[in-house]
Design a protein around this motif. Sequence first.
Motif, PDB file in Angstrom:
ATOM      1  N   SER A  86       0.679  -1.139  -0.046  1.00  0.00           N
ATOM      2  CA  SER A  86       0.117   0.086  -0.037  1.00  0.00           C
ATOM      3  C   SER A  86       0.828   1.383   0.067  1.00  0.00           C
ATOM      4  CB  SER A  86      -0.849  -0.068   1.097  1.00  0.00           C
ATOM      5  OG  SER A  86      -0.192  -0.169   2.405  1.00  0.00           O
ATOM      6  N   GLY A  99       3.409   0.855   3.002  1.00  0.00           N
ATOM      7  CA  GLY A  99       3.153  -0.232   3.841  1.00  0.00           C
ATOM      8  C   GLY A  99       3.484  -1.579   2.978  1.00  0.00           C
ATOM      9  N   LEU A 112       5.887  -0.066   8.284  1.00  0.00           N
ATOM     10  CA  LEU A 112       5.361   1.102   7.602  1.00  0.00           C
ATOM     11  C   LEU A 112       6.549   2.199   7.832  1.00  0.00           C
ATOM     12  CD1 LEU A 112       2.733   2.632   6.902  1.00  0.00           C
ATOM     13  CD2 LEU A 112       2.374   3.472   9.430  1.00  0.00           C
ATOM     14  N   ALA A 137       0.419  -4.018   6.462  1.00  0.00           N
ATOM     15  CA  ALA A 137      -0.515  -2.743   6.107  1.00  0.00           C
ATOM     16  C   ALA A 137      -0.992  -3.294   4.921  1.00  0.00           C
ATOM     17  CB  ALA A 137       0.253  -1.598   6.194  1.00  0.00           C
ATOM     18  N   LEU A 140      -3.652   1.815   3.424  1.00  0.00           N
ATOM     19  CA  LEU A 140      -3.374   3.075   4.037  1.00  0.00           C
ATOM     20  C   LEU A 140      -4.226   4.269   3.726  1.00  0.00           C
ATOM     21  CD1 LEU A 140       0.556   3.334   3.639  1.00  0.00           C
ATOM     22  CD2 LEU A 140      -0.540   2.936   5.801  1.00  0.00           C
ATOM     23  N   LEU A 148      -1.599   8.155  10.136  1.00  0.00           N
ATOM     24  CA  LEU A 148      -1.579   7.209   9.372  1.00  0.00           C
ATOM     25  C   LEU A 148      -2.332   5.945  10.066  1.00  0.00           C
ATOM     26  CD1 LEU A 148       1.889   7.051   8.057  1.00  0.00           C
ATOM     27  CD2 LEU A 148       0.001   7.519   6.512  1.00  0.00           C
ATOM     28  N   PRO A 150      -3.271   2.505   9.361  1.00  0.00           N
ATOM     29  CA  PRO A 150      -3.279   1.550   8.262  1.00  0.00           C
ATOM     30  C   PRO A 150      -4.351   0.435   8.641  1.00  0.00           C
ATOM     31  CG  PRO A 150      -1.393   1.420   9.904  1.00  0.00           C
ATOM     32  CD  PRO A 150      -2.159   2.545  10.143  1.00  0.00           C
ATOM     33  N   GLU A 159      -2.778   4.659  15.157  1.00  0.00           N
ATOM     34  CA  GLU A 159      -2.311   5.472  14.207  1.00  0.00           C
ATOM     35  C   GLU A 159      -0.798   5.702  14.329  1.00  0.00           C
ATOM     36  OE1 GLU A 159      -4.785   8.895  13.807  1.00  0.00           O
ATOM     37  OE2 GLU A 159      -6.559   7.602  13.455  1.00  0.00           O
TER      38      GLU A 159
END
Length: 161
Positions: A86, A99, A112, A137, A140, A148, A150, A159
């Motif tokens: 991602s 991700g 991440l 992840a 996203l 963020l 995910p 987050e």
Amino acid sequence: MCSLCRPSDGFGGGPFAEIGEPSVVVADDRSGPVAVGGDVGSLQWSGSGTATGGWSGHRIGVYEPDGLRCRLRCRHLLRSSMPVRSLAFHPVLPLPAVGTGSYDGTYDSGALTALDAATGAVLWRITLTVGGVPTCALSLAVAPQGRLPPGTVDGPVPEYG
């Protein structure tokens, strides 16, 4: 980005040739960079199997519009130890979040990573866990505050950012 730009205007043997087969693409509409995750494949030679020791074909490319030719030009190319799953851009800054994660029957490891689109530098990298269990992840979304959240196969992750 100019309206005549097309993904097929990349380098080499096709769009985004530097990162191999694209798996995920995201564009930052405000400032123009495009982030792409892909895989160039594995090394293989006649008479032997696939080279695995230390080789990772997973790539992350950051592209920018080339206004003169109305094409995308690769600015930064980074190697990733795991497939890119991602991508998302920060709502204000030119910072793509990446991700990554591997799959061997379950998505049991992932990270991440935040990149600086201008320099290609890795700003930070976090191994993802849900309840102490490693995860990946798969999606996203960057909230307006730059956080963020995910999405993973195991549910939401706290987050980051």
